[in-house]
Write a protein that holds these residues in place. Structure first.
Motif, PDB file in Angstrom:
ATOM      1  N   LEU A   6       0.814  -1.079  -0.220  1.00  0.00           N
ATOM      2  CA  LEU A   6      -0.199  -0.277   0.006  1.00  0.00           C
ATOM      3  C   LEU A   6       1.313   1.311   0.747  1.00  0.00           C
ATOM      4  O   LEU A   6       0.453   2.394  -0.627  1.00  0.00           O
ATOM      5  N   GLU A   7       2.013   1.552   0.311  1.00  0.00           N
ATOM      6  CA  GLU A   7       2.617   2.205   0.873  1.00  0.00           C
ATOM      7  C   GLU A   7       3.261   2.581  -0.695  1.00  0.00           C
ATOM      8  O   GLU A   7       4.316   4.131  -0.838  1.00  0.00           O
ATOM      9  N   VAL A   8       3.681   1.326  -1.248  1.00  0.00           N
ATOM     10  CA  VAL A   8       4.152   1.505  -2.600  1.00  0.00           C
ATOM     11  C   VAL A   8       3.246   1.832  -3.700  1.00  0.00           C
ATOM     12  O   VAL A   8       2.931   3.365  -4.602  1.00  0.00           O
ATOM     13  N   LEU A   9       1.947   2.151  -3.272  1.00  0.00           N
ATOM     14  CA  LEU A   9       0.543   2.035  -3.770  1.00  0.00           C
ATOM     15  C   LEU A   9       0.697   3.469  -4.144  1.00  0.00           C
ATOM     16  O   LEU A   9       0.047   4.753  -4.974  1.00  0.00           O
ATOM     17  N   LYS A  10       0.527   3.548  -2.770  1.00  0.00           N
ATOM     18  CA  LYS A  10       0.144   5.292  -2.436  1.00  0.00           C
ATOM     19  C   LYS A  10       1.830   6.578  -3.620  1.00  0.00           C
ATOM     20  O   LYS A  10       1.028   7.649  -3.834  1.00  0.00           O
ATOM     21  N   ALA A  11       3.120   5.626  -3.411  1.00  0.00           N
ATOM     22  CA  ALA A  11       4.084   7.074  -3.615  1.00  0.00           C
ATOM     23  C   ALA A  11       3.777   6.904  -5.318  1.00  0.00           C
ATOM     24  O   ALA A  11       3.859   8.259  -5.665  1.00  0.00           O
ATOM     25  N   CYS A  12       2.925   5.793  -5.424  1.00  0.00           N
ATOM     26  CA  CYS A  12       3.111   5.906  -7.144  1.00  0.00           C
ATOM     27  C   CYS A  12       2.258   7.275  -7.112  1.00  0.00           C
ATOM     28  O   CYS A  12       1.925   8.346  -8.277  1.00  0.00           O
ATOM     29  N   PRO A  21       7.734  11.546 -13.529  1.00  0.00           N
ATOM     30  CA  PRO A  21       7.470   9.923 -14.097  1.00  0.00           C
ATOM     31  C   PRO A  21       7.976   9.173 -13.273  1.00  0.00           C
ATOM     32  O   PRO A  21       9.163   9.350 -11.966  1.00  0.00           O
ATOM     33  N   CYS A  22       7.524   8.031 -12.856  1.00  0.00           N
ATOM     34  CA  CYS A  22       7.687   7.022 -12.330  1.00  0.00           C
ATOM     35  C   CYS A  22       7.667   6.132 -12.956  1.00  0.00           C
ATOM     36  O   CYS A  22       7.059   5.122 -13.731  1.00  0.00           O
ATOM     37  N   GLU A  23       8.329   4.542 -12.234  1.00  0.00           N
ATOM     38  CA  GLU A  23       8.555   3.105 -12.757  1.00  0.00           C
ATOM     39  C   GLU A  23       8.098   2.269 -11.311  1.00  0.00           C
ATOM     40  O   GLU A  23       7.813   2.411 -10.435  1.00  0.00           O
ATOM     41  N   TYR A  24       7.331   1.030 -11.891  1.00  0.00           N
ATOM     42  CA  TYR A  24       6.707   0.479 -10.767  1.00  0.00           C
ATOM     43  C   TYR A  24       8.026  -0.668 -10.890  1.00  0.00           C
ATOM     44  O   TYR A  24       7.127  -1.894 -12.201  1.00  0.00           O
ATOM     45  N   PRO A  37      10.306 -11.701  -1.573  1.00  0.00           N
ATOM     46  CA  PRO A  37       9.808 -12.760  -2.022  1.00  0.00           C
ATOM     47  C   PRO A  37       8.552 -12.423  -3.137  1.00  0.00           C
ATOM     48  O   PRO A  37       8.703 -11.522  -3.953  1.00  0.00           O
ATOM     49  N   GLU A  38       8.286 -13.828  -4.292  1.00  0.00           N
ATOM     50  CA  GLU A  38       7.289 -12.854  -5.217  1.00  0.00           C
ATOM     51  C   GLU A  38       6.026 -12.181  -4.939  1.00  0.00           C
ATOM     52  O   GLU A  38       5.835 -12.441  -3.797  1.00  0.00           O
ATOM     53  N   GLY A  39       5.611 -11.148  -5.280  1.00  0.00           N
ATOM     54  CA  GLY A  39       5.090 -10.086  -5.267  1.00  0.00           C
ATOM     55  C   GLY A  39       5.501  -8.537  -4.872  1.00  0.00           C
ATOM     56  O   GLY A  39       5.177  -7.944  -4.579  1.00  0.00           O
ATOM     57  N   ALA A  40       6.652  -8.845  -4.346  1.00  0.00           N
ATOM     58  CA  ALA A  40       7.392  -7.872  -3.264  1.00  0.00           C
ATOM     59  C   ALA A  40       7.157  -6.323  -4.552  1.00  0.00           C
ATOM     60  O   ALA A  40       7.924  -6.714  -5.613  1.00  0.00           O
ATOM     61  N   THR A  41       7.312  -5.193  -4.097  1.00  0.00           N
ATOM     62  CA  THR A  41       6.669  -4.051  -4.938  1.00  0.00           C
ATOM     63  C   THR A  41       8.348  -3.117  -4.639  1.00  0.00           C
ATOM     64  O   THR A  41       8.058  -3.353  -2.791  1.00  0.00           O
TER      65      THR A  41
END
Length: 330
Positions: A6-12, A21-24, A37-41
């Motif tokens: 959620l913190e990553v989505l909030k930043a984006c 501009p940014c990348e995910y 793990p798989e799914g880490a963002t």
């Protein structure tokens, strides 16, 4: 407390709204040992600022250096692999033999990040499917058992509510358990109708509720991302809550107590018209047998068992409290 996703989505969402501009970046596959793990963002802004992580730090450094040198130049998603050779594993700080594959996605209005962030804030479990050729995104409701999937055409990831934990009882052990659970990204609620126990609570990020535990179990509508742990030793508080929790899809329901108390508790639960399968879902005596004595050690023992159940790991019977004590006695 927001979880990392959620913190990553909030930043984006914030950066895109400000025209930055940014990348995910998403971990999509790992081989051998891998720090994340798989799914880490992770989100990375055009000036190199990052939120989240995809490794122990060295891969992030490489991605940051590339962005600072060239900007966010990608026009469509790209699959990037680190750690194929032993030299690369050493360079990027991966454990011996570790390999990690990422999808690096340039974000824009087509990425639907603002919609996804809003859904996640509302605790709506959502499947996001990314077209790897075009960068187009579709959003759809997800099931609790959905997992990350990727093929040659698309990457599907699942976003939404935190794992939830309901702790019954506000004693010292509950405080230690809640403290560690918050670090494991659980949304923790502590329920205790006894004022004398609640008055001493002061743990940030944990909701303490004055309610009867069985009523709260029904109100929370527990699902397969929920855990219930009963710690009061008081059948009047624990049993009714356990009765209701064992009828839900909660992935973990456990109660503290000796082997003798556990046997008596199971007998009482059967008297509540629970089926044998429902009673069998109960974890008790709770935790793994690690010789724990102090409240902190007991909390670690409980959470170690809970993590194993969440991850689908079947542990030998000797590792349970009952099995371990029986083996030690023998």
């Amino acid at each position: 407390m927001d979880n990392i996703d959620l913190e990553v989505l909030k930043a984006c969402d914030t950066w895109l709204a400000a025209g930055q501009p940014c990348e995910y970046v998403t971990v999509v596959r790992t081989w051998g040992s891998s720090p994340r793990p798989e799914g880490a963002t992770m989100a990375i802004r055009t000036d190199g600022m990052v939120v989240g992580s995809v490794s122990g730090g060295c891969i992030e450094d490489d991605l940051i250096a590339a962005v600072r040198a060239h900007g966010t130049t990608r026009r469509r998603p790209e699959v990037v692999t680190y750690g194929i050779s032993a030299d690369e594993a050493h360079r990027f700080g991966l454990p011996c033999g570790g390999t990690i594959q990422l999808v690096v996605e340039p974000l824009g209005p087509h990425s639907r990040i603002a919609e996804l962030h809003a859904l996640a804030r509302r605790r709506v479990l959502t499947r996001r499917t990314l077209d790897l050729a075009t960068g187009g995104v579709t959003l759809a409701p997800a099931r609790p058992d959905d997992r990350l999937r990727m093929d040659d055409r698309a990457l599907a990831t699942v976003h939404g509510p935190l794992l939830r934990m309901l702790i019954i009882g506000a004693g010292q052990l509950s405080q230690f358990l809640a403290q560690i659970a918050v670090g494991l990204e659980y949304e923790v609620t502590v329920c205790d109708p006894r004022e004398e126990y609640r008055a001493s609570w002061s743990l940030p990020g944990v909701e303490v509720v004055h309610a009867m535990p069985d009523d709260l179990v029904l109100e929370m509508k527990l699902d397969s991302r929920s855990a219930v742990i009963a710690l009061t030793h008081d059948p009047k508080l624990d049993d009714l809550a356990l009765m209701e929790a064992l009828r839900t899809d909660a992935f973990y329901v456990g109660a503290i107590g000796s082997r003798a108390n556990d046997a008596r508790r199971r007998g009482r639960l059967r008297a509540f018209d629970l089926t044998e399968d429902q009673v069998a879902k109960l974890h008790g005596p709770i935790g793994l047998y690690i010789g724990s004595k102090t409240p902190y050690e007991i909390a670690i023992s409980i959470l170690a068992e809970l993590v194993a159940v969440k991850n689908g790991v079947t542990l030998p019977a000797q590792m349970s409290v009952a099995g371990g004590k029986a083996l030690a006695a023998a």
